[in-house]
Structure formats: C-alpha cells, structure tokens
Design a protein around this motif. Structure first.
Motif, PDB file in Angstrom:
ATOM      1  N   VAL A   1       0.796  -1.271   0.035  1.00  0.00           N
ATOM      2  CA  VAL A   1      -0.107   0.070   0.054  1.00  0.00           C
ATOM      3  C   VAL A   1       0.781   1.113  -0.023  1.00  0.00           C
ATOM      4  N   ARG A   2       0.261   2.373  -0.563  1.00  0.00           N
ATOM      5  CA  ARG A   2       1.045   3.572  -0.469  1.00  0.00           C
ATOM      6  C   ARG A   2       0.362   4.254   0.884  1.00  0.00           C
TER       7      ARG A   2
ATOM      8  N   ILE B   1      -2.042   7.985   6.951  1.00  0.00           N
ATOM      9  CA  ILE B   1      -3.408   7.256   6.254  1.00  0.00           C
ATOM     10  C   ILE B   1      -2.814   6.434   4.885  1.00  0.00           C
ATOM     11  N   VAL B   2      -3.622   5.434   4.788  1.00  0.00           N
ATOM     12  CA  VAL B   2      -3.460   4.227   3.797  1.00  0.00           C
ATOM     13  C   VAL B   2      -4.423   4.880   2.578  1.00  0.00           C
ATOM     14  N   VAL B   3      -3.735   5.279   1.537  1.00  0.00           N
ATOM     15  CA  VAL B   3      -4.295   5.544   0.389  1.00  0.00           C
ATOM     16  C   VAL B   3      -5.004   4.433  -0.329  1.00  0.00           C
ATOM     17  N   GLY B   4      -4.049   3.299  -0.406  1.00  0.00           N
ATOM     18  CA  GLY B   4      -4.844   2.239  -1.023  1.00  0.00           C
ATOM     19  C   GLY B   4      -3.523   1.402  -1.458  1.00  0.00           C
ATOM     20  N   ALA B   5      -4.265   0.165  -2.113  1.00  0.00           N
ATOM     21  CA  ALA B   5      -3.183  -0.830  -2.322  1.00  0.00           C
ATOM     22  C   ALA B   5      -2.767  -0.617  -3.960  1.00  0.00           C
ATOM     23  N   LEU B   6      -1.641  -1.170  -3.966  1.00  0.00           N
ATOM     24  CA  LEU B   6      -0.959  -0.956  -5.372  1.00  0.00           C
ATOM     25  C   LEU B   6      -0.942  -2.060  -6.176  1.00  0.00           C
ATOM     26  N   ALA B   7      -1.192  -1.988  -7.506  1.00  0.00           N
ATOM     27  CA  ALA B   7      -1.623  -3.325  -8.483  1.00  0.00           C
ATOM     28  C   ALA B   7      -0.448  -4.232  -8.281  1.00  0.00           C
ATOM     29  N   THR B   8      -0.613  -5.703  -8.333  1.00  0.00           N
ATOM     30  CA  THR B   8       0.449  -6.461  -8.475  1.00  0.00           C
ATOM     31  C   THR B   8       0.122  -7.063  -9.644  1.00  0.00           C
ATOM     32  N   SER B   9       1.380  -7.969 -10.138  1.00  0.00           N
ATOM     33  CA  SER B   9       1.306  -8.438 -11.369  1.00  0.00           C
ATOM     34  C   SER B   9       1.364  -9.968 -11.295  1.00  0.00           C
TER      35      SER B   9
END
Length: 86
Positions: free
Chosen positions: A67-68, A78-86
């Motif tokens: 996450v960012r 604050i957790v902004v959101g999850a990053l995409a994974t490949s």
C-alpha cells in the motif's frame, strides 16, 4: 578526522534527521493486520505503525497488500490504497 569535523558531522546528521522526521511525505508499506473499524497495521521502512486509518476507497484490505501511505509532520498517517500487483 578532527574533533571539529566530528562535531560538524554530528550536527549535520542531527539536522537531517529532524527535517526528515518533521516533513510530510509518503511511503510504501505492507499490511500486517486488518480491523473492522477502518484501520490497518502496516510495516514500513521506518518500522511498524499500528491502527492507521484507511481511505474508504481501499475497501477490502488484506494482510500482505502493498500500500501507499501518506504521513504529515504531526505524526498522522493514512493508507491511500493498495498498489496493483502483477
């Protein structure tokens, strides 16, 4: 190294640490625990942070998510959101 140079280096390092700790910024982190109250525990390069509020758009947090996170000089996170994974 002379005693004067050692003192100069120590003062410079202390100033750099103070600025880094007092500045706002963002980091990548891993989620280590999730809670039903809208918070998660995270692990960052700076160490673990407990009970960080997450944005509502990050609605399905899971342990292990990358996450960012944003933080400010007051120590708020604050957790902004999850990053995409490949």
């Amino acid at each position: 190294m002379s005693p004067r140079q050692s003192l100069v280096d120590a003062v410079q390092q202390a100033a750099e640490r103070a600025v880094a700790q007092g500045a706002a910024g963002w980091l990548l982190a891993s989620v280590t625990a999730t809670y039903g109250d809208g918070t998660v525990d995270i692990s960052t390069a700076r160490g673990p942070v407990a009970k960080v509020r997450r944005l509502k758009s990050y609605s399905a947090p899971a342990v292990g998510d990358l996450v960012r996170v944003d933080f400010n000089a007051d120590g708020n996170w604050i957790v902004v959101g999850a990053l995409a994974t490949s």
